[in-house]
Write a protein that holds these residues in place. Structure first.
Motif, PDB file in Angstrom:
ATOM      1  N   PHE A 115       0.680  -1.312   0.019  1.00  6.58           N
ATOM      2  CA  PHE A 115      -0.147   0.023   0.011  1.00  6.58           C
ATOM      3  C   PHE A 115       0.847   1.179  -0.116  1.00  6.58           C
ATOM      4  O   PHE A 115       0.399   2.258  -0.748  1.00  6.58           O
ATOM      5  CB  PHE A 115      -1.046  -0.130   1.250  1.00  6.58           C
ATOM      6  N   LEU A 118       1.973   1.793  -3.583  1.00  6.97           N
ATOM      7  CA  LEU A 118       0.710   2.557  -4.563  1.00  6.97           C
ATOM      8  C   LEU A 118       0.604   3.963  -4.160  1.00  6.97           C
ATOM      9  O   LEU A 118       0.460   4.857  -4.865  1.00  6.97           O
ATOM     10  CB  LEU A 118      -0.537   1.771  -4.045  1.00  6.97           C
ATOM     11  N   GLY A 119       0.887   4.370  -2.713  1.00  7.49           N
ATOM     12  CA  GLY A 119       0.603   5.678  -2.418  1.00  7.49           C
ATOM     13  C   GLY A 119       2.063   6.387  -2.886  1.00  7.49           C
ATOM     14  O   GLY A 119       1.812   7.329  -3.301  1.00  7.49           O
ATOM     15  N   LEU A 151       1.809  10.328   6.217  1.00 11.01           N
ATOM     16  CA  LEU A 151       0.566   9.906   6.397  1.00 11.01           C
ATOM     17  C   LEU A 151       0.162   8.477   5.471  1.00 11.01           C
ATOM     18  O   LEU A 151      -0.678   7.716   5.868  1.00 11.01           O
ATOM     19  CB  LEU A 151      -0.443  11.008   5.898  1.00 11.01           C
ATOM     20  N   ILE A 152       0.700   8.474   4.379  1.00  9.33           N
ATOM     21  CA  ILE A 152       0.579   7.289   3.414  1.00  9.33           C
ATOM     22  C   ILE A 152       1.160   6.254   4.174  1.00  9.33           C
ATOM     23  O   ILE A 152       0.370   5.078   4.400  1.00  9.33           O
ATOM     24  CB  ILE A 152       1.284   7.528   2.009  1.00  9.33           C
ATOM     25  N   SER A 155      -1.099   5.144   7.126  1.00  9.42           N
ATOM     26  CA  SER A 155      -2.510   4.589   7.015  1.00  9.42           C
ATOM     27  C   SER A 155      -2.154   3.381   6.217  1.00  9.42           C
ATOM     28  O   SER A 155      -2.874   2.349   6.387  1.00  9.42           O
ATOM     29  CB  SER A 155      -3.141   5.558   5.884  1.00  9.42           C
ATOM     30  N   SER A 156      -1.092   2.923   5.548  1.00 10.01           N
ATOM     31  CA  SER A 156      -0.835   1.713   4.710  1.00 10.01           C
ATOM     32  C   SER A 156      -0.439   0.724   6.020  1.00 10.01           C
ATOM     33  O   SER A 156      -0.847  -0.553   5.856  1.00 10.01           O
ATOM     34  CB  SER A 156       0.378   1.570   3.873  1.00 10.01           C
ATOM     35  N   MET A 159      -3.769  -0.086   7.480  1.00 10.23           N
ATOM     36  CA  MET A 159      -4.522  -0.983   6.606  1.00 10.23           C
ATOM     37  C   MET A 159      -3.951  -2.372   6.470  1.00 10.23           C
ATOM     38  O   MET A 159      -5.035  -3.261   6.439  1.00 10.23           O
ATOM     39  CB  MET A 159      -4.691  -0.416   5.097  1.00 10.23           C
ATOM     40  N   LEU A 163      -6.028  -5.617   7.325  1.00 14.04           N
ATOM     41  CA  LEU A 163      -6.603  -6.718   6.284  1.00 14.04           C
ATOM     42  C   LEU A 163      -5.845  -8.331   6.601  1.00 14.04           C
ATOM     43  O   LEU A 163      -6.508  -9.012   6.230  1.00 14.04           O
ATOM     44  CB  LEU A 163      -6.074  -5.727   4.866  1.00 14.04           C
ATOM     45  N   TYR A 168      -7.372 -10.986   4.216  1.00 13.85           N
ATOM     46  CA  TYR A 168      -7.442 -10.416   2.714  1.00 13.85           C
ATOM     47  C   TYR A 168      -6.228 -10.701   2.016  1.00 13.85           C
ATOM     48  O   TYR A 168      -5.210 -10.919   2.312  1.00 13.85           O
ATOM     49  CB  TYR A 168      -7.488  -8.835   3.054  1.00 13.85           C
ATOM     50  N   ILE A 170      -4.630  -9.958  -2.189  1.00 15.84           N
ATOM     51  CA  ILE A 170      -4.802  -9.069  -3.506  1.00 15.84           C
ATOM     52  C   ILE A 170      -4.756 -10.128  -4.571  1.00 15.84           C
ATOM     53  O   ILE A 170      -3.819 -10.943  -4.620  1.00 15.84           O
ATOM     54  CB  ILE A 170      -3.420  -8.174  -3.682  1.00 15.84           C
TER      55      ILE A 170
ATOM     56  N   TYR B 130      -7.914  -5.431  -8.899  1.00 17.19           N
ATOM     57  CA  TYR B 130      -6.582  -6.037  -7.893  1.00 17.19           C
ATOM     58  C   TYR B 130      -6.954  -6.082  -6.512  1.00 17.19           C
ATOM     59  O   TYR B 130      -6.729  -6.992  -5.933  1.00 17.19           O
ATOM     60  CB  TYR B 130      -5.519  -5.080  -8.272  1.00 17.19           C
ATOM     61  N   TYR B 143      -7.153   8.243   1.041  1.00 20.90           N
ATOM     62  CA  TYR B 143      -6.299   9.207   0.327  1.00 20.90           C
ATOM     63  C   TYR B 143      -7.158  10.572   0.044  1.00 20.90           C
ATOM     64  O   TYR B 143      -6.464  11.602  -0.114  1.00 20.90           O
ATOM     65  CB  TYR B 143      -5.945   8.871  -1.049  1.00 20.90           C
TER      66      TYR B 143
END
Lengths: 173, 163
Positions: A115, A118-119, A151-152, A155-156, A159, A163, A168, A170, B130, B143
């Motif tokens: 994550f 991705l951020g 913050l990314i 939060s990652s 999360m 998850l 969870y 992917i 995904y 975000y």
């Protein structure tokens, strides 16, 4: 055809219908949309096959243990540094970062790291940053990086924890 | 330029891979093709919605809506535009520069460019492929929060609010 594909096909048909209606009532707008669509889809069709080939080559040649060691559960804090760099050097929009993220996941990278990748791919792509500083100034970029990036990561991590607990995964169906 | 680099890197990697192991390379190409094919439908959906939105929201419309507003409302409007649109940086940042020159505060520009980069409603069909629909939506909401906070700090740092 599964349920998801049916929904997407319906949405697609509605949009195509909308464009046809537009064409009838305002040929000018219709033509504008048609031209923009072909440019946009061609760009995607040009870039994405190359991206997928590179990802697949990465997957057949790079050993899972290697990725797991640096980005997996025991990767430590340094994992985040690696993926921020990787995200910063990713070319293209989110649609390129997503298959890369899925690939890292298959190779054993942990969720919080994925994550973060991705951020970072959204926030600190280098070519984009150069554009930003030249139009809006370095101060603007520094503020953005120093607020968004921590913050990314936070939060990652959150999360990832939540998850992980819910089992969870992917996928790339 | 970016495309040329990508093309060169892919071509070189492919040739090296072919020379080293033909079987492995074939397997990789097959894998790439299969995954790409699965992405086609959501991709089409994404590009189509992005094109339709862009046809109705022109740069002029954005700047008109952001120049004659109270800062707070303008920032939220900018965030809304940024969240529903998907435009590349080489269009977005010059637009930001134009907005700046016509007196739009940095907090508003920050709200626009940050949401543009971090939130993508039209990307959700691809993202769900995904991450799954739920996580894709949650990621976008988180975000959006981060983007708004970034804009807020930008406004404070430039002395545009709370002074």
């Amino acid at each position: 055809m599964n349920k998801k594909n049916i929904i997407m096909t319906i949405l697609l048909s509605i949009m195509i219908l909308l464009i046809i209606v537009l064409y009838v009532f305002s040929p000018e707008t219709g033509e504008k949309i048609g031209n923009a669509f072909s440019t946009n889809i061609l760009t995607m069709l040009k870039i994405l096959p190359l991206v997928f080939i590179l990802i697949a080559l990465f997957e057949v040649w790079v050993k899972k243990e290697k990725v797991e060691k640096h980005l997996g559960e025991k990767g430590g804090l340094r994992s985040f540094l690696w993926v921020v760099i990787l995200g910063g050097t990713t070319i293209g929009p989110m649609i390129v970062a997503l298959p890369v993220a899925a690939s890292l996941y298959r190779k054993g990278a942990r969720l919080s790291v994925i994550f973060t990748y991705l951020g970072a791919a959204a926030v600190c792509r280098i070519p984009m940053t150069i554009f930003e500083t030249s139009y809006l100034g370095v101060k603007f970029t520094i503020i953005r990086y120093s607020v968004a990036l921590p913050l990314i990561i936070v939060s990652s991590v959150i999360m990832g924890r939540i998850l992980n607990r819910s089992g969870y995964k992917i996928q790339e169906e | 330029m970016e495309f040329t680099i990508l093309l060169a890197v892919t071509a070189i990697s492919l040739i090296i891979s072919l020379i080293s192991d033909r079987k492995k390379t074939e397997k990789a190409l097959l894998m790439a093709m299969k995954r790409f094919r699965k992405l086609l439908l959501p991709l089409l959906l994404m590009v189509l919605s992005m094109t339709i939105i862009l046809a109705f929201i022109s740069p002029e419309l954005i700047s008109n809506n952001l120049t004659e507003q109270k800062t707070g409302i303008a920032a939220l409007t900018a965030a809304l535009f940024g969240s529903i649109m998907l435009i590349p940086g080489f269009i977005a940042f010059p637009l930001g520069g134009i907005l700046r020159n016509s007196g739009v505060p940095y907090i508003v520009i920050g709200a626009f460019t940050s949401t543009l980069m971090m939130v993508g409603i039209v990307t959700i069909p691809v993202e769900r492929q995904y991450l799954g629909l739920k996580v894709a939506i949650v990621r976008n909401i988180i975000y959006l929060g981060i983007a708004l906070l970034t804009a807020l700090v930008t406004g404070i740092a430039y002395g545009e609010i709370f002074v």
